[in-house]
Scaffold this motif. Structure first.
Motif, PDB file in Angstrom:
ATOM      1  N   ASP A 221      19.900  16.470  19.787  1.00  0.00           N
ATOM      2  CA  ASP A 221      21.086  16.228  18.685  1.00  0.00           C
ATOM      3  C   ASP A 221      20.973  15.814  17.000  1.00  0.00           C
ATOM      4  OD1 ASP A 221      22.923  17.049  20.265  1.00  0.00           O
ATOM      5  OD2 ASP A 221      23.153  14.888  21.026  1.00  0.00           O
ATOM      6  N   PHE A 222      20.058  14.535  16.944  1.00  0.00           N
ATOM      7  CA  PHE A 222      19.951  13.737  15.744  1.00  0.00           C
ATOM      8  C   PHE A 222      18.018  13.686  15.687  1.00  0.00           C
ATOM      9  CE2 PHE A 222      23.542  11.479  17.504  1.00  0.00           C
ATOM     10  CZ  PHE A 222      24.913  12.340  16.819  1.00  0.00           C
TER      11      PHE A 222
ATOM     12  N   ALA B 275      23.038  15.295  11.963  1.00  0.00           N
ATOM     13  CA  ALA B 275      22.826  16.459  13.104  1.00  0.00           C
ATOM     14  C   ALA B 275      22.019  17.602  12.606  1.00  0.00           C
ATOM     15  CB  ALA B 275      24.547  16.873  13.867  1.00  0.00           C
ATOM     16  N   GLY B 276      21.040  18.195  13.288  1.00  0.00           N
ATOM     17  CA  GLY B 276      20.423  19.234  12.869  1.00  0.00           C
ATOM     18  C   GLY B 276      21.452  20.178  12.793  1.00  0.00           C
ATOM     19  N   ASP B 277      20.782  21.068  12.547  1.00  0.00           N
ATOM     20  CA  ASP B 277      21.376  22.718  12.733  1.00  0.00           C
ATOM     21  C   ASP B 277      22.822  22.806  13.344  1.00  0.00           C
ATOM     22  OD1 ASP B 277      22.765  25.340  12.423  1.00  0.00           O
ATOM     23  OD2 ASP B 277      21.051  26.369  11.306  1.00  0.00           O
ATOM     24  N   ASN B 278      24.278  22.229  12.886  1.00  0.00           N
ATOM     25  CA  ASN B 278      25.106  22.007  13.836  1.00  0.00           C
ATOM     26  C   ASN B 278      25.735  23.805  14.053  1.00  0.00           C
ATOM     27  OD1 ASN B 278      26.232  23.017  12.091  1.00  0.00           O
ATOM     28  ND2 ASN B 278      28.235  21.258  11.951  1.00  0.00           N
ATOM     29  N   ARG B 279      25.351  24.156  13.878  1.00  0.00           N
ATOM     30  CA  ARG B 279      26.210  25.662  14.208  1.00  0.00           C
ATOM     31  C   ARG B 279      25.960  26.198  15.915  1.00  0.00           C
ATOM     32  NH1 ARG B 279      23.667  29.720   9.813  1.00  0.00           N
ATOM     33  NH2 ARG B 279      21.909  28.228  10.350  1.00  0.00           N
TER      34      ARG B 279
ATOM     35  N   PRO C 150      34.354  16.855  18.676  1.00  0.00           N
ATOM     36  CA  PRO C 150      34.243  15.479  17.915  1.00  0.00           C
ATOM     37  C   PRO C 150      33.600  14.034  19.538  1.00  0.00           C
ATOM     38  CG  PRO C 150      35.908  15.930  17.597  1.00  0.00           C
ATOM     39  CD  PRO C 150      35.693  16.560  18.372  1.00  0.00           C
ATOM     40  N   GLU C 151      34.434  13.980  20.590  1.00  0.00           N
ATOM     41  CA  GLU C 151      34.234  13.141  21.446  1.00  0.00           C
ATOM     42  C   GLU C 151      32.679  13.104  22.422  1.00  0.00           C
ATOM     43  OE1 GLU C 151      36.063  15.792  21.877  1.00  0.00           O
ATOM     44  OE2 GLU C 151      35.085  16.973  23.295  1.00  0.00           O
ATOM     45  N   ARG C 152      31.992  13.786  21.253  1.00  0.00           N
ATOM     46  CA  ARG C 152      30.964  14.219  22.094  1.00  0.00           C
ATOM     47  C   ARG C 152      29.595  13.276  21.292  1.00  0.00           C
ATOM     48  NH1 ARG C 152      26.287  18.717  22.467  1.00  0.00           N
ATOM     49  NH2 ARG C 152      25.312  16.753  22.492  1.00  0.00           N
ATOM     50  N   LEU C 153      30.045  12.960  19.796  1.00  0.00           N
ATOM     51  CA  LEU C 153      28.841  12.161  19.328  1.00  0.00           C
ATOM     52  C   LEU C 153      29.103  11.083  19.981  1.00  0.00           C
ATOM     53  CD1 LEU C 153      28.389  12.689  16.478  1.00  0.00           C
ATOM     54  CD2 LEU C 153      29.362  10.905  15.572  1.00  0.00           C
ATOM     55  N   GLU C 154      29.729  10.073  20.960  1.00  0.00           N
ATOM     56  CA  GLU C 154      29.623   8.793  21.432  1.00  0.00           C
ATOM     57  C   GLU C 154      28.412   8.891  22.388  1.00  0.00           C
ATOM     58  OE1 GLU C 154      32.764   5.306  22.011  1.00  0.00           O
ATOM     59  OE2 GLU C 154      32.682   7.095  24.007  1.00  0.00           O
ATOM     60  N   THR C 155      28.710   9.531  23.261  1.00  0.00           N
ATOM     61  CA  THR C 155      27.392  10.149  24.468  1.00  0.00           C
ATOM     62  C   THR C 155      26.329  10.386  23.730  1.00  0.00           C
ATOM     63  OG1 THR C 155      29.153  11.525  24.912  1.00  0.00           O
ATOM     64  CG2 THR C 155      26.950  11.621  26.325  1.00  0.00           C
ATOM     65  N   ALA C 156      26.146  11.063  22.014  1.00  0.00           N
ATOM     66  CA  ALA C 156      24.900  11.352  21.679  1.00  0.00           C
ATOM     67  C   ALA C 156      24.438  10.221  21.126  1.00  0.00           C
ATOM     68  CB  ALA C 156      25.389  12.269  20.552  1.00  0.00           C
TER      69      ALA C 156
ATOM     70  N   LEU D  10      25.349  20.074  18.108  1.00  0.00           N
ATOM     71  CA  LEU D  10      26.223  18.636  18.003  1.00  0.00           C
ATOM     72  C   LEU D  10      27.377  19.272  16.906  1.00  0.00           C
ATOM     73  CD1 LEU D  10      26.831  16.284  19.221  1.00  0.00           C
ATOM     74  CD2 LEU D  10      25.907  15.420  17.532  1.00  0.00           C
ATOM     75  N   ASP D  11      28.559  19.910  17.289  1.00  0.00           N
ATOM     76  CA  ASP D  11      29.910  20.537  15.891  1.00  0.00           C
ATOM     77  C   ASP D  11      30.488  19.182  16.450  1.00  0.00           C
ATOM     78  OD1 ASP D  11      31.280  21.021  14.327  1.00  0.00           O
ATOM     79  OD2 ASP D  11      30.436  23.381  14.418  1.00  0.00           O
ATOM     80  N   PRO D  12      30.317  18.400  15.452  1.00  0.00           N
ATOM     81  CA  PRO D  12      31.639  17.118  15.645  1.00  0.00           C
ATOM     82  C   PRO D  12      33.167  17.649  15.243  1.00  0.00           C
ATOM     83  CG  PRO D  12      30.604  16.633  13.074  1.00  0.00           C
ATOM     84  CD  PRO D  12      29.807  18.091  13.664  1.00  0.00           C
TER      85      PRO D  12
END
Lengths: 507, 507
Positions: A369-370, A391-395, A404-410, A398-400
């Motif tokens: 992700d990061f 986040a690396g290339d988000n296409r 967006p809720e995945r960010l917490e896990t990440a 990891l696309d917020p």
């Protein structure tokens, strides 16, 4: 405290569990009312029209009106700053794009001195606080290092990576503002190096690195250049090395340490307000669809069909967005080829407000992700931490915007944390950016940079995307805006302190 | 080839055995006719008068006239450039004072970009050619080293010398444009370091150095700061270290490698000519004797008794010369105390044309005559070498004005050579300089710098001698001139692109 009032922009997003994803953030960068054009000037021929209110456009506009050139600034967004702006969310300032300043960015620092902001800086990262360690998570295991260990490993890996000339880049890039050829290095020497991608270079030195060092360089390069190690030209990393003084020890201080205390938008506002005071007229929320030149007169047509005419246009539209503009006469085949290839920066900067003191947190989870995260001081109130992540290339990764809720896990891969909100600007889906700061693939610069810098008739092209020195930095935007404004002054003439025409005869 | 015509200035000297010592050298910096003041403006109140046509004054003048401020530039000499100018002697360009440029000098480099000179640079020293070695002659024996050996010894000595904070200066001076206090280091911390002279610091680290390293640092410090190791503040060496990127490896490239191909005076001329084109009026050969302010109006009286009046004055007179000007109201007691102490730079830069190829020659004979000498490329024709030398404080040691013939003997300590001519500007006996670039003794900066930077009523004080960042460099002069011009613009107002007063009502 800023003396400006933050107003709601359409730009940016905030995500909370309670309210979900909400578009639009408050910022000092919003200009309201969005339009100031005197009725007598509305349909006149402007001396200059500046397209785009990022730093290039702001500096060009300010310089032009100050010497008396009748200038119109048109901007697609509702705010100034382009890919650099700061949002104000619940009392905390978040830098949504371009952030860092340093005296080594000479023109930008001169702007800060001009407006009395040279000492109004703060450091981006803080070393104190809890969780002061670096997490390296490559998917095949997690290791934790002290911040110093991580810095030393990164520095060693970077030195080996960059040292293609046995002199840490000094041999290939002694003059980073003339990085494609200069008094000491020929264009042909540079062209050979420009054929290398960062992946090519990593393959050359892979055997000299430990697995951890390799992982660090594989995340550092895309963090710098926003693409993948495959897509970024190694030559641009050497230019960065040169601009940073050829030393990993000064790298961070120059590139990523200091930011404007009140947020970048307070600096942008000073330039804009200075320009308005000196007669700048402007139209925000006014995207352009076509640029036409006939008989030396340039006509812009807005998306809503309004036409503006000018003797000279300074166009600061980024490379990734230029293909959406119709040019008549058309852009040169070589420039169109360059636009087709395009730049490669698709990273996404995402801020999170996390409960408690996580200021010392650093690390990367890449591949994954990061590319990099760091604790960036307390949020307002001092009971939560601003965590800035890339986040690396988000296409597709990891696309917020989508999850967006995945960010917490990440983020929890670095440390257990409770995230209160997520704040970001998705530059890739933004129609007026379509990408981040401009970095290019191997072979691109020696083939296209000079063409991108060329004027198109009476349309001057001014963008950090093709700056001479600090390409892809705020500094590069200032360079481009100032140089373009100067060309307009030279060509249209400036009365200055000369007697107005006709008055000499009366004396 | 320059497009300018070199004319004879009263400044500078050339010595040959045949003709002896002759005053006056040709330069593009001479302005003839020496005066351009429109008769209607002669006795009017100027919006601004700029005193001094060095880089600070040139930039201030150019910026002011460009925005329409009626500006008079008065200069004591017959030429522009102040302590920076280049002489043209038999087809060879000699830099008589300030010389070096780099992209790290952000404002200066911006000027070079503005006038299209960014790639018109050449390297100062050349490593090829005969005699490529470094002579270290301390009076107690002569040793010769390869250039690389000498560079490594110097770098090692410098690192130890500078490393007072265990972090090569980064700890004490993280922000060299705010070197007396900033977001990371308190004024009190800096004040403690400012009490050290370079001699004090050398005494602290003397036991860590070899005799040769000690000799090298004892000559390098006065070469940088122009005084003696006793008279120069150690803090200023740390600031230099910070500005140069904290690394001896980048030190030379940033500080002493690149010069303007056509000579500094071709850059100064571009700024001056740009200003004249935009309405600058000027009076050369017009020294000032007093500055008086009454009822917000500033009056200057020239040595010949002529009075000029202005709303604002930008005074760029160097610190060593300021005491010759009578101020009414008088300067503050604190500033007068600072002027009494004065700066400490009394080195003399002396060029020699030596027969044959001596381009690789380097060395120092110190204590003794020379802090440093280097071969600086061929002279015109390619059969003789330009050797640039720096004599230590020349008041009583090696004085080319009194004993120009001694220079040959002094230079022959490096290598047998036949000197065809000697070219120099004696800054110490020059009534409009009285010293070189400004460097200060221990304790001076924390006590007086802020006072020196202050305005004196409507007289703004703008000089590289008290610049924020690159103090004592051309870059510092540009900084000071630009900032002062901006204050004048702010206070007097600039119409810019606003409608002229009264026209709004007519619309």
């Amino acid at each position: 405290m800023s003396t400006y009032e933050a107003k709601l922009s359409k730009d940016g997003h905030v995500y909370t569990k309670r309210d979900g994803l909400v578009g639009g953030l408050n910022t000092y960068a919003v200009i309201q009312p969005h339009r100031k054009v005197r009725s007598v000037d509305e349909d006149s021929v402007w001396e200059a029209i500046v397209i785009g209110a990022g730093y290039a456009g702001l500096v060009a506009s300010r310089d032009l009106v100050k010497v008396g050139k009748k200038t119109l600034l048109v901007e697609a967004r509702d705010r100034i700053g382009g890919r650099t702006w700061s949002a104000e969310v619940d009392g905390t300032t978040y830098e949504m794009g371009g952030t860092w300043v340093s005296h080594v960015h000479g023109r930008l620092f001169a702007e800060m001195q001009r407006y009395g902001l040279q000492d109004q800086v703060m450091t981006t990262r803080t070393e104190d606080g809890g969780c002061s360690y670096f997490t390296l998570d490559t998917g095949s295991g997690t290791r934790k290092f002290s911040l110093q260990e991580a810095a030393e490993m990164t520095a060693r890996a970077w030195r080996i990576f960059i040292n293609i000339d046995g002199n840490e880049g000094r041999g290939i890039c002694p003059l980073p503002h003339s990085s494609l050829g200069n008094v000491r290095v020929s264009f042909d020497q540079i062209k050979a190096v420009d054929q290398l991608s960062c992946r090519d270079r990593i393959d050359q030195i892979r055997h000299l690195l430990t697995a951890d060092e390799l992982a660090l360089i594989e995340s550092l390069v895309p963090h710098c250049g926003g693409g993948s190690v495959e897509s970024i030209s190694f030559l641009e990393m050497i230019r960065s090395q040169a601009l940073q003084g050829y030393s990993p020890e000064t790298f961070e201080d120059i590139w990523t340490l200091y930011k404007v205390r009140g947020g970048q938008s307070t600096l942008a506002r000073r330039i804009f307000d200075d320009a308005v005071k000196h007669g700048l007229q402007y139209a925000f929320e006014t995207p352009i669809k076509s640029i036409r030149e006939k008989d030396s007169m340039v006509s812009l047509t807005t998306v809503s069909g309004k036409i503006y005419r000018a003797q000279r246009v300074i166009n600061t539209i980024p490379i990734a967005v230029l293909p959406t503009i119709s040019f008549d006469p058309p852009l040169s085949p070589l420039r169109r080829e360059a636009l087709e290839i395009n730049q490669v920066c698709y990273l996404t900067k995402i801020h999170a407000e996390a409960e408690g003191d996580l200021r010392g947190l650093r690390g990367c989870t890449w591949p994954g992700d990061f590319l990099y995260i760091y604790g960036d001081g307390f949020c307002a109130g001092g009971r939560s931490t601003r965590i800035t992540s890339f986040a690396g290339d988000n296409r597709g990764v990891l696309d917020p915007l989508k999850e967006p809720e995945r960010l917490e896990t990440a983020l929890q891969r670095f440390h257990p944390m409770n995230i209160k909100k997520v704040v970001f600007h998705d530059w890739v889906s933004d129609p007026y950016a379509k990408a981040g700061a401009a970095w290019y693939p191997a072979g691109f610069l020696t083939k296209y940079l000079a063409e991108l810098q060329k004027r198109h008739g009476n349309v001057l092209m001014a963008s950090a995307d093709w700056a001479h020195g600090w390409r892809s930095f705020i500094e590069g935007a200032v360079e481009q805006g100032a140089l373009a404004a100067n060309v307009v002054m030279e060509e249209l003439g400036v009365l200055g302190a000369n007697p107005p025409p006709g008055t000499l005869a009366k004396i």
